[in-house]
Design a protein around this motif. Structure first.
Motif, mmCIF file in Angstrom:
data_model
loop_
_atom_site.group_PDB
_atom_site.id
_atom_site.type_symbol
_atom_site.label_atom_id
_atom_site.label_comp_id
_atom_site.label_asym_id
_atom_site.label_seq_id
_atom_site.Cartn_x
_atom_site.Cartn_y
_atom_site.Cartn_z
ATOM 1 N N SER A 100 0.831 -1.209 0.000
ATOM 2 C CA SER A 100 0.000 0.000 0.000
ATOM 3 C C SER A 100 0.863 1.255 0.000
ATOM 4 C CB SER A 100 -0.938 0.005 1.216
ATOM 5 O OG SER A 100 -0.215 0.066 2.440
ATOM 6 N N ILE A 101 2.004 1.218 0.691
ATOM 7 C CA ILE A 101 2.922 2.359 0.703
ATOM 8 C C ILE A 101 3.509 2.577 -0.683
ATOM 9 C CG2 ILE A 101 5.120 3.233 1.608
ATOM 10 C CD1 ILE A 101 3.001 3.369 3.721
ATOM 11 N N HIS A 102 3.947 1.509 -1.321
ATOM 12 C CA HIS A 102 4.500 1.631 -2.669
ATOM 13 C C HIS A 102 3.450 2.184 -3.635
ATOM 14 C CE1 HIS A 102 8.489 -0.299 -2.265
ATOM 15 N NE2 HIS A 102 7.919 -0.917 -1.246
ATOM 16 N N GLY A 103 2.205 1.752 -3.465
ATOM 17 C CA GLY A 103 1.138 2.251 -4.330
ATOM 18 C C GLY A 103 0.910 3.739 -4.157
ATOM 19 N N ILE A 104 0.963 4.203 -2.919
ATOM 20 C CA ILE A 104 0.787 5.633 -2.637
ATOM 21 C C ILE A 104 1.927 6.435 -3.259
ATOM 22 C CG2 ILE A 104 0.739 7.377 -0.797
ATOM 23 C CD1 ILE A 104 -0.299 4.945 1.011
ATOM 24 N N LEU A 105 3.166 6.000 -3.040
ATOM 25 C CA LEU A 105 4.326 6.750 -3.534
ATOM 26 C C LEU A 105 4.392 6.750 -5.053
ATOM 27 C CD1 LEU A 105 7.039 5.681 -0.914
ATOM 28 C CD2 LEU A 105 5.582 7.714 -0.936
ATOM 29 N N ASP A 106 3.945 5.658 -5.671
ATOM 30 C CA ASP A 106 3.968 5.568 -7.137
ATOM 31 C C ASP A 106 3.040 6.596 -7.790
ATOM 32 O OD1 ASP A 106 5.815 3.545 -7.090
ATOM 33 O OD2 ASP A 106 4.380 1.924 -7.415
ATOM 34 N N ARG A 107 1.988 6.993 -7.082
ATOM 35 C CA ARG A 107 1.011 7.910 -7.682
ATOM 36 C C ARG A 107 1.350 9.379 -7.430
ATOM 37 N NH1 ARG A 107 -2.000 10.468 -4.183
ATOM 38 N NH2 ARG A 107 -3.454 11.196 -5.776
ATOM 39 N N LEU A 108 2.310 9.640 -6.548
ATOM 40 C CA LEU A 108 2.662 11.029 -6.254
ATOM 41 C C LEU A 108 3.368 11.674 -7.441
ATOM 42 C CD1 LEU A 108 4.013 10.814 -2.579
ATOM 43 C CD2 LEU A 108 1.789 11.657 -3.333
ATOM 44 N N GLU A 109 3.011 12.891 -7.745
ATOM 45 C CA GLU A 109 3.645 13.621 -8.848
ATOM 46 C C GLU A 109 4.508 14.746 -8.293
ATOM 47 O OE1 GLU A 109 0.643 14.957 -11.535
ATOM 48 O OE2 GLU A 109 0.011 12.932 -12.122
ATOM 49 N N GLY A 110 5.688 14.887 -8.860
ATOM 50 C CA GLY A 110 6.568 15.980 -8.465
ATOM 51 C C GLY A 110 7.501 15.662 -7.311
ATOM 52 N N TYR A 111 7.397 14.466 -6.756
ATOM 53 C CA TYR A 111 8.267 14.068 -5.641
ATOM 54 C C TYR A 111 9.345 13.098 -6.125
ATOM 55 C CZ TYR A 111 4.960 16.002 -2.238
ATOM 56 O OH TYR A 111 4.166 16.849 -1.501
ATOM 57 N N SER A 112 10.515 13.200 -5.542
ATOM 58 C CA SER A 112 11.551 12.185 -5.770
ATOM 59 C C SER A 112 11.570 11.276 -4.551
ATOM 60 C CB SER A 112 12.918 12.833 -5.984
ATOM 61 O OG SER A 112 13.316 13.562 -4.836
ATOM 62 N N ILE A 113 11.715 9.975 -4.793
ATOM 63 C CA ILE A 113 11.656 8.985 -3.721
ATOM 64 C C ILE A 113 12.980 8.230 -3.643
ATOM 65 C CG2 ILE A 113 10.300 7.142 -2.688
ATOM 66 C CD1 ILE A 113 8.540 9.491 -3.455
ATOM 67 N N THR A 114 13.520 8.124 -2.455
ATOM 68 C CA THR A 114 14.692 7.290 -2.205
ATOM 69 C C THR A 114 14.245 6.078 -1.397
ATOM 70 O OG1 THR A 114 16.220 9.170 -2.166
ATOM 71 C CG2 THR A 114 16.970 7.142 -1.107
ATOM 72 N N TYR A 115 14.506 4.879 -1.941
ATOM 73 C CA TYR A 115 14.129 3.652 -1.253
ATOM 74 C C TYR A 115 15.356 3.030 -0.588
ATOM 75 C CZ TYR A 115 9.619 3.827 -3.642
ATOM 76 O OH TYR A 115 8.374 4.206 -4.078
ATOM 77 N N LEU A 116 15.243 2.743 0.702
ATOM 78 C CA LEU A 116 16.361 2.177 1.452
ATOM 79 C C LEU A 116 16.234 0.660 1.550
ATOM 80 C CD1 LEU A 116 16.563 4.670 4.463
ATOM 81 C CD2 LEU A 116 17.934 4.691 2.365
ATOM 82 N N PRO A 117 17.306 -0.071 1.242
ATOM 83 C CA PRO A 117 17.292 -1.532 1.400
ATOM 84 C C PRO A 117 17.425 -1.918 2.868
ATOM 85 C CG PRO A 117 19.470 -0.808 0.760
ATOM 86 C CD PRO A 117 18.603 0.428 0.770
ATOM 87 N N LEU A 118 17.411 -3.209 3.136
ATOM 88 C CA LEU A 118 17.642 -3.731 4.474
ATOM 89 C C LEU A 118 19.033 -4.347 4.531
ATOM 90 C CD1 LEU A 118 14.219 -5.535 5.149
ATOM 91 C CD2 LEU A 118 14.864 -3.191 5.754
ATOM 92 N N ASN A 119 19.641 -4.305 5.708
ATOM 93 C CA ASN A 119 20.932 -4.977 5.843
ATOM 94 C C ASN A 119 20.714 -6.482 6.028
ATOM 95 O OD1 ASN A 119 20.242 -5.372 8.567
ATOM 96 N ND2 ASN A 119 21.453 -3.646 9.284
ATOM 97 N N SER A 120 21.774 -7.215 6.268
ATOM 98 C CA SER A 120 21.671 -8.674 6.349
ATOM 99 C C SER A 120 20.813 -9.136 7.522
ATOM 100 C CB SER A 120 23.070 -9.290 6.461
ATOM 101 O OG SER A 120 23.752 -8.776 7.596
ATOM 102 N N SER A 121 20.598 -8.248 8.498
ATOM 103 C CA SER A 121 19.734 -8.570 9.642
ATOM 104 C C SER A 121 18.289 -8.144 9.418
ATOM 105 C CB SER A 121 20.273 -7.898 10.913
ATOM 106 O OG SER A 121 21.544 -8.396 11.258
ATOM 107 N N GLY A 122 17.999 -7.642 8.221
ATOM 108 C CA GLY A 122 16.631 -7.229 7.920
ATOM 109 C C GLY A 122 16.243 -5.889 8.498
ATOM 110 N N LEU A 123 17.255 -5.038 8.776
ATOM 111 C CA LEU A 123 17.000 -3.732 9.388
ATOM 112 C C LEU A 123 17.474 -2.598 8.488
ATOM 113 C CD1 LEU A 123 18.230 -4.547 13.013
ATOM 114 C CD2 LEU A 123 15.870 -4.532 12.197
ATOM 115 N N ILE A 124 16.838 -1.441 8.635
ATOM 116 C CA ILE A 124 17.294 -0.229 7.956
ATOM 117 C C ILE A 124 18.640 0.188 8.547
ATOM 118 C CG2 ILE A 124 16.835 2.253 7.695
ATOM 119 C CD1 ILE A 124 15.006 0.695 5.922
ATOM 120 N N ASP A 125 19.583 0.526 7.673
ATOM 121 C CA ASP A 125 20.888 1.025 8.125
ATOM 122 C C ASP A 125 20.742 2.509 8.458
ATOM 123 O OD1 ASP A 125 23.553 2.335 7.871
ATOM 124 O OD2 ASP A 125 24.200 0.284 7.453
ATOM 125 N N ILE A 126 20.902 2.849 9.747
ATOM 126 C CA ILE A 126 20.685 4.218 10.209
ATOM 127 C C ILE A 126 21.632 5.196 9.514
ATOM 128 C CG2 ILE A 126 20.811 5.747 12.216
ATOM 129 C CD1 ILE A 126 18.337 3.963 12.079
#
Length: 376
Positions: A100-126
């Protein structure tokens, strides 16, 4: 058939069903109507709002009821973008967010989106998050608990970084609501969403919290319900049912956590005969929801394993039910950097409060048997 897909949805609690039926028959008035029937329904609605606000440690003025997590995510993000803390058109989000989040961001116009991967432990790298921030960053979106592998993101650290840079912070609490004590977390975010059917409540009901200090503009203009936050007659019976079960499950948090730890350990032990082929995606115990196990078995496609388990009487899944219909790999597999073949091997097993130890052993033995026969 033995159910191991509680992260997708849960059966309706018997007491919650009774509350739903009673509210449907005795408090059926439209809560916006001015007659006594409407007033009774409105009183029940506001009592539920206050009870849930107390449970979550939030100001009830910021709590709005919705049809569930997906709608909640949409309305919360639109609300935050309508009242940014500063000018800018940059958003940072987790790559493994709910569809649902990806769907919302895909429809936004005029915004740039940076997507963060997960590290090997499945967590966002701060550190990676901090480095992704630009002067134009106005919103960060990171779910609290990943629905496919159960890792718990470091929201305290993320919230601190957002405060330092005047950035709104939205978090999807759908998988943590009713499973983790949230009172210490809720004050840290600008908004969060939650859902009833993940905690043995009815489907089609949930909620959103938006910090009352934020002067948001309604996405749907002219709405009279929920102080203009969303249109549509408020589903008071479902809200009452969700509130009742939220209170009940909150009292069982410690007990359920211990139960899930035992079930998780038992499943891992039962998979020992094929441990060289099993890769579990998980964080350290203090950053892991024990009731969700995301894994892959080398050389065995997840969808085939799911169907084989179903044939033997066990219901497991290959990820979030909100994207399975699209036949796409679980978002988390991309975020973890898995190859297309490895992504196809992903399966999810999730426990509930009624899951029995002997059933977990049977499931483990069945998976081992399926793999042994497959690799002969």
């Amino acid at each position: 058939m033995i159910y191991f897909d509680f992260a997708a949805t849960t059966p309706l609690d018997a007491e919650a069903a009774e509350v739903f039926l009673q509210a449907s028959t005795e408090f059926f008035g439209n809560s916006s109507s001015l007659h006594d029937f409407g007033g009774q329904s409105q009183d029940l609605l506001e009592n539920c709002r206050e009870e849930l606000a107390n449970l979550l440690g939030i100001n009830k003025k910021g709590l709005y009821f919705t049809s569930g997590g997906s709608e909640g995510n949409f309305l919360a993000i639109e609300a935050l973008l309508s009242a940014p803390k500063k000018a800018g058109k940059h958003i940072i989000a987790g790559m493994a967010e709910h569809s649902s989040i990806h769907g919302i961001l895909d429809r936004l116009e005029g915004y740039s989106i940076t997507y963060l991967p997960l590290n090997s432990s499945g967590l966002i790298d701060i550190e990676e998050l901090a480095n992704a921030i630009t002067p134009d960053t106005v919103l960060v979106i990171v779910q609290h608990v990943n629905s496919e592998i159960g890792t718990i993101q470091p929201l305290e650290d993320i919230a601190r970084i957002c405060r330092e840079h005047d950035i709104h912070f939205h978090s999807d609490f759908v998988q943590s609501f009713g499973k983790i004590e949230l009172k210490k977390i809720t004050p840290l975010v600008s908004s969060f969403s939650f859902s009833g059917h993940k905690i043995y409540g009815p489907k089609g009901v949930g909620g959103v919290y938006v910090d009352p200090a934020i002067s948001w503009r309604a996405f749907f203009p002219g709405g009279s319900h929920e102080r203009g936050f969303r249109p549509g007659t408020v589903n008071v019976p479902a809200i009452a049912s969700m509130t009742a079960v939220a209170q009940k499950i909150h009292d069982q948090l410690v007990q359920c956590h211990g139960h899930f730890l035992q079930l998780r350990a038992t499943l891992m032990e039962s998979l020992n005969p094929i441990k060289d082929s099993v890769v579990v995606f998980e964080a350290a115990p203090d950053s892991q929801l024990p009731s969700i196990i995301g894994l892959r078995i080398s050389g065995v496609e997840g969808q085939w394993m799911m169907l084989e388990c179903n044939r033997y009487g066990f219901a497991i899944s290959t990820g979030s039910a909100c994207q399975i219909g699209m036949q796409a790999p679980a978002k988390v597999t991309q975020a973890l950097g898995l190859s297309p073949q490895e992504a196809k091997e992903f399966i999810r097993i999730s426990f509930g409060k009624t899951t029995k130890m002997e059933d977990v052993v049977k499931l483990g033995e069945t998976i081992v048997d399926i793999v042994m026969k497959f690799k002969l």
